[in-house]
Design a protein around this motif. Structure first.
Motif, PDB file in Angstrom:
ATOM      1  N   VAL A  71       0.663  -1.269  -0.203  1.00 40.80           N
ATOM      2  CA  VAL A  71       0.065  -0.237   0.254  1.00 40.80           C
ATOM      3  C   VAL A  71       0.774   1.023  -0.542  1.00 40.80           C
ATOM      4  O   VAL A  71       1.847   1.161   0.610  1.00 40.80           O
ATOM      5  N   PRO A  72       0.100   2.348  -0.385  1.00 41.61           N
ATOM      6  CA  PRO A  72       1.186   3.831  -0.526  1.00 41.61           C
ATOM      7  C   PRO A  72       1.745   4.026   0.728  1.00 41.61           C
ATOM      8  O   PRO A  72       2.551   4.908   0.992  1.00 41.61           O
ATOM      9  N   ASP A  73       0.980   3.741   1.547  1.00 41.70           N
ATOM     10  CA  ASP A  73       1.328   4.899   3.110  1.00 41.70           C
ATOM     11  C   ASP A  73       2.110   4.291   3.620  1.00 41.70           C
ATOM     12  O   ASP A  73       2.518   4.524   4.653  1.00 41.70           O
ATOM     13  N   GLY A  74       2.614   2.481   3.719  1.00 44.29           N
ATOM     14  CA  GLY A  74       3.801   1.864   3.831  1.00 44.29           C
ATOM     15  C   GLY A  74       2.924   1.285   5.158  1.00 44.29           C
ATOM     16  O   GLY A  74       3.783   0.781   6.202  1.00 44.29           O
ATOM     17  N   GLY A  75       1.782   1.522   5.064  1.00 44.26           N
ATOM     18  CA  GLY A  75       0.792   0.424   6.403  1.00 44.26           C
ATOM     19  C   GLY A  75       1.006  -0.759   5.541  1.00 44.26           C
ATOM     20  O   GLY A  75       1.365  -1.436   4.299  1.00 44.26           O
ATOM     21  N   SER A  76       0.248  -2.201   6.657  1.00 40.81           N
ATOM     22  CA  SER A  76       0.291  -3.873   5.719  1.00 40.81           C
ATOM     23  C   SER A  76      -0.175  -3.589   5.788  1.00 40.81           C
ATOM     24  O   SER A  76      -1.224  -4.102   5.937  1.00 40.81           O
ATOM     25  N   LEU A  77       0.203  -4.550   4.198  1.00 34.83           N
ATOM     26  CA  LEU A  77      -0.541  -5.492   3.111  1.00 34.83           C
ATOM     27  C   LEU A  77      -1.043  -5.782   3.457  1.00 34.83           C
ATOM     28  O   LEU A  77      -3.208  -6.257   3.052  1.00 34.83           O
ATOM     29  N   THR A  78      -0.809  -7.366   4.066  1.00 42.11           N
ATOM     30  CA  THR A  78      -1.979  -8.109   4.640  1.00 42.11           C
ATOM     31  C   THR A  78      -3.054  -7.733   5.256  1.00 42.11           C
ATOM     32  O   THR A  78      -4.379  -8.709   5.291  1.00 42.11           O
ATOM     33  N   GLN A  79      -2.211  -7.170   6.031  1.00 40.63           N
ATOM     34  CA  GLN A  79      -3.877  -6.884   7.125  1.00 40.63           C
ATOM     35  C   GLN A  79      -4.829  -6.245   6.432  1.00 40.63           C
ATOM     36  O   GLN A  79      -6.214  -5.903   6.863  1.00 40.63           O
ATOM     37  N   ALA A  80      -5.080  -5.050   5.716  1.00 43.16           N
ATOM     38  CA  ALA A  80      -5.453  -4.349   4.763  1.00 43.16           C
ATOM     39  C   ALA A  80      -6.459  -5.349   3.995  1.00 43.16           C
ATOM     40  O   ALA A  80      -7.292  -4.666   3.321  1.00 43.16           O
ATOM     41  N   ARG A  81      -5.692  -6.263   3.302  1.00 41.89           N
ATOM     42  CA  ARG A  81      -6.062  -7.181   2.576  1.00 41.89           C
ATOM     43  C   ARG A  81      -6.960  -9.041   3.057  1.00 41.89           C
ATOM     44  O   ARG A  81      -8.163  -8.819   3.228  1.00 41.89           O
ATOM     45  N   GLN A  82      -7.033  -8.044   4.282  1.00 38.89           N
ATOM     46  CA  GLN A  82      -7.190  -9.372   4.655  1.00 38.89           C
ATOM     47  C   GLN A  82      -8.428  -8.770   6.276  1.00 38.89           C
ATOM     48  O   GLN A  82      -9.507  -9.547   6.245  1.00 38.89           O
ATOM     49  N   ALA A  83      -8.835  -7.282   5.687  1.00 34.54           N
ATOM     50  CA  ALA A  83      -9.860  -6.706   6.466  1.00 34.54           C
ATOM     51  C   ALA A  83     -11.478  -7.274   5.045  1.00 34.54           C
ATOM     52  O   ALA A  83     -12.426  -6.786   5.247  1.00 34.54           O
ATOM     53  N   GLU A  84     -10.633  -7.494   4.158  1.00 38.66           N
ATOM     54  CA  GLU A  84     -12.250  -7.282   2.972  1.00 38.66           C
ATOM     55  C   GLU A  84     -12.237  -9.149   3.360  1.00 38.66           C
ATOM     56  O   GLU A  84     -13.296  -9.087   2.660  1.00 38.66           O
ATOM     57  N   LEU A  85     -11.813  -9.898   3.962  1.00 40.18           N
ATOM     58  CA  LEU A  85     -12.691 -10.721   4.765  1.00 40.18           C
ATOM     59  C   LEU A  85     -14.042 -10.741   4.564  1.00 40.18           C
ATOM     60  O   LEU A  85     -15.182 -11.523   4.595  1.00 40.18           O
ATOM     61  N   ASP A  86     -14.031  -9.505   5.745  1.00 35.32           N
ATOM     62  CA  ASP A  86     -15.323  -9.459   6.031  1.00 35.32           C
ATOM     63  C   ASP A  86     -16.390  -8.425   4.506  1.00 35.32           C
ATOM     64  O   ASP A  86     -17.583  -9.131   4.605  1.00 35.32           O
ATOM     65  N   ALA A  87     -15.756  -8.144   3.853  1.00 33.86           N
ATOM     66  CA  ALA A  87     -15.951  -6.890   2.914  1.00 33.86           C
ATOM     67  C   ALA A  87     -16.954  -8.405   1.744  1.00 33.86           C
ATOM     68  O   ALA A  87     -17.675  -8.028   1.286  1.00 33.86           O
ATOM     69  N   LEU A  88     -15.885  -8.898   1.164  1.00 30.98           N
ATOM     70  CA  LEU A  88     -16.552 -10.134   0.637  1.00 30.98           C
ATOM     71  C   LEU A  88     -17.669 -10.757   0.763  1.00 30.98           C
ATOM     72  O   LEU A  88     -18.178 -11.423  -0.104  1.00 30.98           O
ATOM     73  N   GLN A  89     -17.919 -10.898   2.132  1.00 27.35           N
ATOM     74  CA  GLN A  89     -18.802 -12.353   2.285  1.00 27.35           C
ATOM     75  C   GLN A  89     -20.096 -10.958   2.310  1.00 27.35           C
ATOM     76  O   GLN A  89     -21.438 -11.616   2.306  1.00 27.35           O
ATOM     77  N   ALA A  90     -20.146  -9.592   2.966  1.00 23.76           N
ATOM     78  CA  ALA A  90     -21.096  -9.649   2.519  1.00 23.76           C
ATOM     79  C   ALA A  90     -21.413  -8.844   1.282  1.00 23.76           C
ATOM     80  O   ALA A  90     -22.868  -8.328   1.277  1.00 23.76           O
ATOM     81  N   ALA A  91     -20.434  -8.378   0.653  1.00 26.22           N
ATOM     82  CA  ALA A  91     -20.902  -8.995  -0.630  1.00 26.22           C
ATOM     83  C   ALA A  91     -22.210  -9.963  -1.572  1.00 26.22           C
ATOM     84  O   ALA A  91     -22.227 -10.028  -2.709  1.00 26.22           O
ATOM     85  N   MET A  92     -21.129 -10.385  -0.851  1.00 21.26           N
ATOM     86  CA  MET A  92     -22.164 -11.624  -1.131  1.00 21.26           C
ATOM     87  C   MET A  92     -23.632 -12.269  -1.250  1.00 21.26           C
ATOM     88  O   MET A  92     -24.457 -11.156  -0.243  1.00 21.26           O
TER      89      MET A  92
END
Length: 905
Positions: A71-92
């Protein structure tokens, strides 16, 4: 003004008749209300079993990302993508979202890198290793040694990694081993990563979905060829992967969702399949969705649709039989109250007065019974179906059956005699019967031409059995009196009156009209028995095609002497070698010039050995003459080919000479026989060539079997597998060049297991329930219809028997007369119903989709000797039941009083 009290008194006075109508109504409403619940309950059980038996990967919805940079701001890439676990399920879609049972997030290197180190060099191992981080993996694994990688790691230190015990053992490493990850080539970021094996673990449960990613965390991927590396995966922390991403290595992320086996209801099956299609269409541009969950859902939906179509036919027969029984009960009730309706008209009542009186009585007696039947149906397990329209229609018809019968059957004046020598049918009746015959024939033709939409209640489909039964009953009514009259004339010349009187009365019986109901009930039972037997025999054929013996031992390549070792096992009588080469190109000449006609599966069998084996195993397999060619022949090998391959060879002019490759060597063959299918050929394959193994010309390296068929009793599967594995090992180590790794173990498939899998699970339980319920219900309703048919003519028979008893007829002669009179009626009704039930499958099977229950094999309905025995037994039981009902009725009426009270009393 209708007096409720007067109506109630009349209902009480004729309580037996109204009780019978109420019980029939209760049964009808119970079936309409409760049977869909039972069907849905069984279907849900079958769906749960079907999904539970699927591989775990079939129940996973897996989103995978493209290679991603940090990610551009230097944050944790894996944590940012792990947060999508809820978002993807919510979009089902809601139906899929609610069915999610478990879910996992994985971050890993996009491609494994070359692993080096002194421990690997000691074994001269070429290894590629990928790094993976998966939250929750420490809870799913048990440490054997060392520790789990943790977030205490800092850049510049060796990267901690944990390996499974299987991977660590294969790579010759342990906790504390120092390794280095290097780029495998010059392309991509040149990132060198020092590693330290922090720990070695074992899975707590190897079937846990957290281990299901590819490549596997628990096993080593074997090299596909020489000079190719082994591939393994190590566990590390998200911080390590973030640092690798910052150094320029691309990462890949996976979001995986496991569907619960009981997360999809049978009523929501179609919605779930549509939702999965919607998800596949609406995948984000930077994601890919891999899912196979719709495959078992579609398989089960097809099976349930076919089962429901069959159940619709059975239900139509049962409900039509019950409707006929209600009409018969109403007719008997009206006939008993004939004088009451005549008197009502004589006192100035309108033509509809009797019908209005019957309507009030029917509503008072039947509506509570209908309500009780509906309430009892709601107590049965399973989700309710949308049966309200059918329930309302059934209740309305049940209430109207008595007043309509009263309107049609009640006499308007004096009652005419019904014991005439002959009852000539009116032109109106003949017109109705001819129209019925034409309508039945037209319905069958339309159904065969139009086909069906499986799973839906098709009005044409449910009407065909009823129309055919009615048409057959009409033909039987018109045909069976003629031979009886001939027999009656012959009996008139003999001594004694029993045979003459019995056949004469049977030939002009006025109570034969209810024969339609008996035929319909018996036809429903026979249809269930015939189709069930056809499915069972079709499953036997499919199992025999897969395993044309008692067991099949198959592997990669087995030593030729494996057959002799198998025959030494206890219970084994014979073994025959088989060789399979899938997807081989047909050539024009020995050099290998392609014929350009497509590929074909090649099967090599020892014809004489196969013939001896199938005879020993007792399976229904005919070995073609072409495969029995003797050894040492010259010219092209005689081959059995599929019609598709034969047509292509004929078009290319290669029928008499073509070449096919078997284990690297080409053999010339000619088309000696054609077969649409052949045992051992892979299911669904319509392109194959079968060669006689005993006739193959001798070569420097003879073909090696890939499997052995076995015939025997009480086979030990473990012993067969052990001998097969030993045969593979002997072949691999017995040549000039031996393999370094142990081959994959052989597969042992028995005929019994194959047959059991075809009949277990899925919607098979639903279909079996329908057949058992239909056969049993049809038999019981048929006997009840026989009783109604007997009672319809009981009054006239009672008068005749009363007169004959006063003339000196003995009790024994009376029973014989009763038997002679009822036997033709019962026999014709049962036989006609059985014939209709046997013909129905021939007409309906092609459109019912029953191949969903036979592993794709065609269901062929054939003559079953057991059906003849069952029909004879049913006829005997029905005749005995009819005589018992007649005797009981005569005892109740007291035959002497019948004669004293008058003809119509």
């Amino acid at each position: 003004m209708v007096s409720i009290g007067a109506v109630a008194r009349r209902v009480r006075a004729y309580g037996g008749q109204f009780l019978l109508l109420a019980v029939l109504t209760l049964i009808v409403t119970l079936l309409i209300s409760g049977m869909p619940r039972v069907v849905n309950h069984l279907a849900e059980q079958g769906l749960r079993e079907h999904l539970t038996g699927q591989p775990a990967a079939r129940r996973d919805l897996t989103y995978t990302s493209a290679p991603l940079a940090p990610v551009p701001d230097g944050g944790s890439l894996t944590q940012a993508r792990q947060a999508e676990l809820d978002a993807l399920q919510a979009a089902m879609p809601p139906r899929i979202r609610e069915a999610v049972d478990r879910r996992w997030f994985v971050a890993e290197e996009y491609a494994p890198r070359r692993l080096t180190g002194p421990d690997l060099a000691a074994k001269n191992l070429l290894v590629d290793l990928g790094l993976r981080a998966a939250p929750g993996i420490s809870e799913a694994g048990r440490l054997v040694e060392g520790r789990w990688p943790d977030d205490a790691w800092e850049p510049g230190q060796p990267v901690p990694v944990a390996l499974s015990a299987e991977v660590a053992g294969r790579f010759n490493v342990r906790a504390g081993s120092r390794l280095v990850l290097r780029p495998p080539g010059v392309d991509g970021p040149q990132v060198v990563t020092p590693l330290v094996v922090a720990g070695v673990y074992e899975p707590v449960d190897p079937s846990d979905g957290i281990w299901a990613g590819l490549p596997s965390l628990l096993e080593v991927v074997e090299p596909p060829g020489d000079a190719q590396p082994f591939v393994g995966v190590g566990v590390t922390t998200p911080a390590v992967l973030d640092a690798l991403a910052a150094a320029g290595l691309p990462l890949r992320f996976t979001w995986r969702y496991r569907m619960a086996a009981d997360g999809i209801g049978i009523l929501n099956l179609t919605e779930a399949i549509d939702s999965l299609q919607q998800m596949s269409r609406e995948v984000p541009a930077d994601r890919t969705l891999v899912q196979g969950f719709d495959i078992p859902l579609r398989e089960f939906a097809a099976a349930v649709a076919a089962a429901r179509t069959v159940l619709a036919v059975i239900a139509a027969g049962a409900l039509a039989t019950l409707a006929g029984l209600m009409a018969l009960a109403a007719t008997l009730a009206v006939r008993r109250r004939r004088d009451e309706y005549v008197l009502l008209r004589a006192r100035g009542g309108a033509a509809t007065a009797g019908a209005r009186r019957s309507l009030a009585e029917s509503g008072l007696a039947i509506l509570p019974a209908a309500l009780l039947g509906w309430l009892l149906g709601t107590l049965l397990p399973g989700p309710a179906g949308d049966t309200t329209p059918f329930l309302v229609a059934a209740v309305v018809l049940a209430v109207l059956v008595l007043p309509v019968t009263t309107l049609l059957a009640a006499p308007a004046g004096a009652v005419a005699r019904r014991d005439l020598i002959r009852l000539r049918p009116s032109a109106r009746r003949l017109t109705v019967e001819v129209f019925l015959l034409l309508l039945a024939a037209l319905a069958v033709v339309l159904l065969r031409r139009r086909g069906l939409t499986l799973g839906e209640v098709d009005p044409l489909l449910v009407s065909v059995p009823v129309l055919l039964a009615a048409a057959a009953a009409v033909l039987a009514l018109r045909a069976y009196p003629w031979p009886l009259r001939l027999v009656s004339r012959l009996a008139a010349r003999t001594r004694g009156s029993v045979a003459f009187l019995g056949t004469a009365r049977a030939g002009r019986s006025a109570a034969a009209t209810p024969l339609v109901v008996v035929v319909l009930a018996v036809a429903t039972a026979a249809f269930c028995a015939v189709v069930a037997a056809g499915i069972e025999s079709s499953r036997d054929r499919v199992a025999t095609r897969v395993v044309p013996g008692d067991a099949l031992v198959s592997g990669e390549r087995l030593a030729p002497d494996t057959g002799a070792h198998l025959e030494q096992l206890p219970g084994v009588r014979a073994a025959a070698a088989v060789l399979e080469e899938p997807a081989q190109q047909v050539a024009v000449d020995q050099v290998g010039t392609a014929a350009r006609i497509g590929s074909a599966n090649v099967l090599v069998v020892d014809g004489p050995a196969l013939e001896r084996l199938v005879r020993s195993a007792g399976v229904d397999v005919a070995v073609p003459e072409a495969l029995l060619a003797p050894a040492g022949g010259t010219g092209p090998l005689p081959a059995v080919v599929s019609p598709a391959v034969a047509a292509d060879l004929a078009e290319a002019g290669l029928e008499d000479s073509a070449f096919v490759t078997v284990q690297g060597q080409r053999y010339e063959f000619r088309v000696a026989d054609r077969a649409a299918s052949f045992p051992l050929v892979r299911p669904g394959s319509d392109r194959f060539v079968v060669l006689p193994g005993q006739a193959l010309p001798s070569r420097a390296a003879d073909p090696v079997p890939t499997g052995f068929l076995v015939a025997g009793d009480d086979l030990d599967v473990d012993a067969l597998r052990r001998v097969g594995d030993e045969g593979q090992s002997r072949y691999q180590s017995g040549g000039a060049v031996t393999g370094g790794e142990r081959p994959r173990g052989v597969d042992v498939l028995t005929w019994a297991d194959t047959r059991r899998r075809l009949g277990d699970g899925g919607a098979n339980g639903l279909l079996a329930f329908g057949f058992v319920a239909g056969a049993a219900g049809g038999t019981v309703l048929g006997l009840l219809a026989v009783a109604f048919t007997v009672l319809a003519g009981a009054r006239a028979r009672g008068q005749v028997l009363s007169r004959l008893r006063t003339l000196g007829l003995s009790r024994r002669q009376w029973r014989g007369l009763l038997l002679v009179e009822l036997a033709p009626l019962v026999g014709v009704s049962v036989l006609t119903g059985a014939l209709v039930g046997a013909v129905l499958p021939l007409l309906l099977t092609p459109v019912l989709g029953l191949s969903a229950f036979t592993g794709g094999g065609e269901v062929r309905v054939s003559f079953e000797p057991g059906l003849v025995a069952a029909i004879v037994a049913l006829g005997a039981v029905a005749l005995g039941f009819a005589v018992a009902v007649e005797a009981l009725n005569n005892r109740r009426m007291r035959l002497g009083e019948v004669l004293r009270l008058g003809e119509e009393s």
